[in-house]
Design a protein around this motif. Structure first.
Motif, PDB file in Angstrom:
ATOM      1  N   CYS A   1      -6.206  -4.807  -1.874  1.00  0.00           N
ATOM      2  CA  CYS A   1      -5.151  -3.791  -1.868  1.00  0.00           C
ATOM      3  C   CYS A   1      -5.671  -2.470  -2.428  1.00  0.00           C
ATOM      4  O   CYS A   1      -5.414  -1.403  -1.868  1.00  0.00           O
ATOM      5  CB  CYS A   1      -3.959  -4.303  -2.684  1.00  0.00           C
ATOM      6  SG  CYS A   1      -2.514  -3.237  -2.624  1.00  0.00           S
ATOM      7  N   SER A   2      -6.444  -2.533  -3.508  1.00  0.00           N
ATOM      8  CA  SER A   2      -6.977  -1.306  -4.106  1.00  0.00           C
ATOM      9  C   SER A   2      -7.974  -0.624  -3.178  1.00  0.00           C
ATOM     10  O   SER A   2      -8.039   0.608  -3.125  1.00  0.00           O
ATOM     11  CB  SER A   2      -7.639  -1.618  -5.455  1.00  0.00           C
ATOM     12  OG  SER A   2      -8.815  -2.380  -5.280  1.00  0.00           O
TER      13      SER A   2
ATOM     14  N   TYR B   1      -7.934  -0.703   0.195  1.00  0.00           N
ATOM     15  CA  TYR B   1      -7.172  -0.055   1.267  1.00  0.00           C
ATOM     16  C   TYR B   1      -6.517   1.242   0.777  1.00  0.00           C
ATOM     17  O   TYR B   1      -6.479   2.251   1.507  1.00  0.00           O
ATOM     18  CB  TYR B   1      -6.105  -1.005   1.802  1.00  0.00           C
ATOM     19  CG  TYR B   1      -6.646  -2.120   2.680  1.00  0.00           C
ATOM     20  CD1 TYR B   1      -7.450  -1.828   3.784  1.00  0.00           C
ATOM     21  CD2 TYR B   1      -6.365  -3.453   2.398  1.00  0.00           C
ATOM     22  CE1 TYR B   1      -7.951  -2.844   4.588  1.00  0.00           C
ATOM     23  CE2 TYR B   1      -6.870  -4.479   3.201  1.00  0.00           C
ATOM     24  CZ  TYR B   1      -7.665  -4.169   4.291  1.00  0.00           C
ATOM     25  OH  TYR B   1      -8.167  -5.171   5.084  1.00  0.00           O
ATOM     26  N   ARG B   2      -6.020   1.240  -0.448  1.00  0.00           N
ATOM     27  CA  ARG B   2      -5.403   2.461  -0.977  1.00  0.00           C
ATOM     28  C   ARG B   2      -6.447   3.545  -1.215  1.00  0.00           C
ATOM     29  O   ARG B   2      -6.178   4.739  -1.035  1.00  0.00           O
ATOM     30  CB  ARG B   2      -4.631   2.138  -2.258  1.00  0.00           C
ATOM     31  CG  ARG B   2      -3.429   1.237  -2.019  1.00  0.00           C
ATOM     32  CD  ARG B   2      -2.643   0.961  -3.266  1.00  0.00           C
ATOM     33  NE  ARG B   2      -1.897   2.136  -3.696  1.00  0.00           N
ATOM     34  CZ  ARG B   2      -0.982   2.124  -4.659  1.00  0.00           C
ATOM     35  NH1 ARG B   2      -0.690   0.982  -5.269  1.00  0.00           N
ATOM     36  NH2 ARG B   2      -0.349   3.222  -5.000  1.00  0.00           N
ATOM     37  N   GLU B   3      -7.655   3.120  -1.624  1.00  0.00           N
ATOM     38  CA  GLU B   3      -8.750   4.090  -1.785  1.00  0.00           C
ATOM     39  C   GLU B   3      -9.101   4.710  -0.431  1.00  0.00           C
ATOM     40  O   GLU B   3      -9.307   5.926  -0.315  1.00  0.00           O
ATOM     41  CB  GLU B   3      -9.966   3.378  -2.370  1.00  0.00           C
ATOM     42  CG  GLU B   3     -11.044   4.300  -2.895  1.00  0.00           C
ATOM     43  CD  GLU B   3     -10.706   4.917  -4.233  1.00  0.00           C
ATOM     44  OE1 GLU B   3     -11.004   6.123  -4.392  1.00  0.00           O
ATOM     45  OE2 GLU B   3     -10.150   4.237  -5.095  1.00  0.00           O
TER      46      GLU B   3
ATOM     47  N   ALA C   1      -7.119   5.013   2.122  1.00  0.00           N
ATOM     48  CA  ALA C   1      -6.014   5.892   2.505  1.00  0.00           C
ATOM     49  C   ALA C   1      -6.135   7.254   1.829  1.00  0.00           C
ATOM     50  O   ALA C   1      -5.892   8.293   2.450  1.00  0.00           O
ATOM     51  CB  ALA C   1      -4.683   5.240   2.147  1.00  0.00           C
TER      52      ALA C   1
ATOM     53  N   HIS D   1      -4.057   2.436   6.706  1.00  0.00           N
ATOM     54  CA  HIS D   1      -4.637   1.757   5.533  1.00  0.00           C
ATOM     55  C   HIS D   1      -3.553   1.369   4.528  1.00  0.00           C
ATOM     56  O   HIS D   1      -3.609   0.293   3.919  1.00  0.00           O
ATOM     57  CB  HIS D   1      -5.676   2.660   4.867  1.00  0.00           C
ATOM     58  CG  HIS D   1      -6.908   2.891   5.692  1.00  0.00           C
ATOM     59  ND1 HIS D   1      -7.613   1.862   6.288  1.00  0.00           N
ATOM     60  CD2 HIS D   1      -7.563   4.027   6.033  1.00  0.00           C
ATOM     61  CE1 HIS D   1      -8.647   2.348   6.952  1.00  0.00           C
ATOM     62  NE2 HIS D   1      -8.639   3.669   6.806  1.00  0.00           N
ATOM     63  N   LEU D   2      -2.553   2.240   4.345  1.00  0.00           N
ATOM     64  CA  LEU D   2      -1.481   1.936   3.408  1.00  0.00           C
ATOM     65  C   LEU D   2      -0.614   0.784   3.913  1.00  0.00           C
ATOM     66  O   LEU D   2      -0.111  -0.016   3.113  1.00  0.00           O
ATOM     67  CB  LEU D   2      -0.627   3.184   3.169  1.00  0.00           C
ATOM     68  CG  LEU D   2      -1.288   4.275   2.326  1.00  0.00           C
ATOM     69  CD1 LEU D   2      -0.435   5.536   2.315  1.00  0.00           C
ATOM     70  CD2 LEU D   2      -1.516   3.794   0.890  1.00  0.00           C
TER      71      LEU D   2
ATOM     72  N   ALA E   1      -2.480  -2.223   2.902  1.00  0.00           N
ATOM     73  CA  ALA E   1      -2.328  -2.456   1.464  1.00  0.00           C
ATOM     74  C   ALA E   1      -0.961  -3.052   1.152  1.00  0.00           C
ATOM     75  O   ALA E   1      -0.842  -3.981   0.339  1.00  0.00           O
ATOM     76  CB  ALA E   1      -2.523  -1.143   0.696  1.00  0.00           C
ATOM     77  N   HIS E   2       0.072  -2.525   1.785  1.00  0.00           N
ATOM     78  CA  HIS E   2       1.421  -3.029   1.549  1.00  0.00           C
ATOM     79  C   HIS E   2       1.557  -4.468   2.037  1.00  0.00           C
ATOM     80  O   HIS E   2       2.174  -5.310   1.379  1.00  0.00           O
ATOM     81  CB  HIS E   2       2.440  -2.132   2.260  1.00  0.00           C
ATOM     82  CG  HIS E   2       3.855  -2.484   1.966  1.00  0.00           C
ATOM     83  ND1 HIS E   2       4.683  -3.093   2.883  1.00  0.00           N
ATOM     84  CD2 HIS E   2       4.600  -2.338   0.840  1.00  0.00           C
ATOM     85  CE1 HIS E   2       5.861  -3.299   2.349  1.00  0.00           C
ATOM     86  NE2 HIS E   2       5.845  -2.850   1.116  1.00  0.00           N
TER      87      HIS E   2
ATOM     88  N   ALA F   1       2.617   0.298  -3.633  1.00  0.00           N
ATOM     89  CA  ALA F   1       2.164   0.416  -2.247  1.00  0.00           C
ATOM     90  C   ALA F   1       3.268   0.990  -1.357  1.00  0.00           C
ATOM     91  O   ALA F   1       3.013   1.841  -0.489  1.00  0.00           O
ATOM     92  CB  ALA F   1       1.715  -0.950  -1.734  1.00  0.00           C
TER      93      ALA F   1
ATOM     94  N   SER G   1       3.568   4.745  -2.030  1.00  0.00           N
ATOM     95  CA  SER G   1       2.508   5.511  -1.362  1.00  0.00           C
ATOM     96  C   SER G   1       2.793   5.652   0.132  1.00  0.00           C
ATOM     97  O   SER G   1       2.567   6.719   0.727  1.00  0.00           O
ATOM     98  CB  SER G   1       1.158   4.822  -1.572  1.00  0.00           C
ATOM     99  OG  SER G   1       0.812   4.785  -2.940  1.00  0.00           O
TER     100      SER G   1
END
Length: 471
Positions: free
Chosen positions: A244-245, A247-249, A251, A266-267, A270-271, A287, A290
């Motif tokens: 998850c981290s 994918y957020r990076e 994004a 990407h978000l 992550a979600h 998530a 974001s």
């Protein structure tokens, strides 16, 4: 700059020599202290256990306690235990063993990650390197060599992160390259520590991501993110908080480059991962938050419904897990209000802002940036609704908070003052101001009307006139 922590030797001396009050009292008697096996009470039993326990065993206990404190975000307690680990490693293994290098490396890592102290981290990495580099080649056993290589990875990775925080990007790059080479060598040892090798490889990849973002190399940073995802997949952790981290990076990198659609994709991943790992958690709420921000910033009407859905989902999760006064919830509410104002849903925004104001005053205090921002948003909404007088009153409250919080020359304070000056030209506000000014210019009531009746006062004159009429 250094912390007021106990020295390494002092930490062990205190642990070994502290004696409970009853023990000190008994030692002053003529008979001498009782044997340890005759001591009674929890303190005496703890002392007996500490005295008979080997330094290696005590080192293992301190390492476990340090990990537990770090997981609970108790930074000071974790660092205290890591200081103790350095002293115990020296007692157990001497001054030239890789375990002492590892203890210094873990302490430096604790200073950096738990307390943000890059200089202290750098100092301990230098001590760790001086020990580890000289001892690694002398190790004969395969398992011990793998342990020492893991120690080198920690040293070079933490050194790179500390150099990055201190602005020395060249040194950060060199240190992370050394960490990468140590990871490759660790992998070549085969099945000795495959899972641990994957773990350190993931950490090094994410350190490289942060460095390359800072160097302005988004393409290279995305490649490192892909590498981190492959590592997680190999470890069977493609559905994890680490994924998850990542994918957020990714994004954030796409968002910074203007690729909004890529960031949203990407978000969404992550979600999806956060929902599968722990639905309704703080991470899942983050998530969703974001995602809501990403959809709201596209400016496209077809994304409005998605933005509303994810905003409400994040607020619901934050409220359920953290409560109504938590800063994360209140921050997400402000973002939602921004979106509602932009999309023309002013009444909903005003209602939410008014409901959040007392909570923000309770959580952050009346003189806080959060309260000032809420007054500003409320004033902005009231202006857009045509409620000029009400907006003028709201923005005056905003100005009062900003003047005390930032000072009269701050840009935010000046912007609010300029807006008030414009609103003051409105006929309705100007009339109200003239009326208030007229009231201020009148003489005090007590100066126009006597505070007491003159001799033969009003009441007697009325009776006299009535008497005259009757007469």
């Amino acid at each position: 700059m250094s912390l007021n922590l106990p020295t390494e030797d002092a930490a062990v001396d205190k642990q070994c020599t502290e004696v409970p009050e009853e023990g000190r009292a008994s030692s002053s008697s003529s008979e001498g202290p009782p044997p340890l096996d005759r001591c009674s009470g929890p303190a005496a039993r703890a002392l007996a256990t500490a005295v008979t326990m080997s330094p290696e065993h005590r080192l293992q206990q301190s390492e476990s306690r340090a990990q537990a404190f770090a997981a609970a975000q108790e930074a000071d307690a974790a660092v205290q235990e890591l200081v103790r680990c350095v002293a115990l490693a020296r007692l157990a293994h001497g001054d030239a063993h890789w375990k002492l290098a590892e203890a210094h490396a873990r302490l430096g890592q604790g200073y950096l990650r738990l307390k943000g102290l890059a200089l202290q981290a750098q100092e301990h990495m230098e001590k760790a390197k001086a020990i580890a580099v000289n001892t690694t080649l002398e190790l004969a056993g395969k398992q011990e060599r793998a342990d020492a290589l893991r120690c080198l990875v920690i040293i070079f990775q933490t050194e790179g992160e500390a150099a990055q925080r201190l602005g020395n990007l060249r040194k950060a790059e060199q240190s992370l390259e050394k960490a990468d080479r140590a990871v490759v060598e660790l992998q070549q040892l085969g099945g000795v520590c495959g899972e641990d090798a994957l773990g350190v490889q993931f950490d090094v990849a994410m350190s490289a991501v942060r460095l390359q973002r800072k160097q302005g190399q988004p393409a290279a940073a995305l490649c490192q993110c892909q590498r981190a995802l492959r590592v997680l997949q190999a470890a069977g952790r493609e559905a994890s908080w680490e994924a998850c981290s990542v994918y957020r990076e990714m994004a954030a990198i796409e968002q910074a480059g203007g690729n909004v659609d890529g960031a949203i994709q990407h978000l969404l991943q992550a979600h999806s991962v956060s929902l599968s790992v722990c639905p309704g958690s703080v991470e899942e709420a983050g998530a969703a938050h974001s995602l809501a921000l990403a959809y709201s910033r596209t400016g496209e009407s077809e994304h409005s419904d998605s933005a509303v859905r994810f905003f409400e989902q994040s607020l619901s999760s934050y409220r359920r897990t953290l409560g109504p006064e938590h800063s994360l919830l209140l921050s997400a509410q402000d973002d939602y209000c921004h979106f509602l104002l932009i999309s023309g849903q002013r009444e909903s925004a005003v209602k939410m802002l008014k409901e959040s104001l007392p909570l923000k005053e309770s959580t952050f205090g009346h003189l806080s940036a959060e309260v000032a921002e809420t007054y500003w948003l409320l004033g902005e909404a009231e202006v857009s609704q045509g409620q000029i007088r009400r907006a003028y009153r709201t923005l005056k409250k905003c100005l009062e908070v900003q003047s005390l919080l930032y000072g009269p020359q701050d840009r935010r304070t000046r912007d609010t003052q300029q807006t008030l000056d414009k609103l003051a030209k409105d006929p309705e506000v100007a009339a109200k101001q003239r009326k208030a000014g007229g009231l201020r210019d009148r003489p005090p009531f007590c100066s126009a009307v006597p505070s007491h009746n003159p001799p033969g006062g009003t009441k007697s004159k009325i009776w006299d006139s009535e008497g005259g009429k009757n007469g």
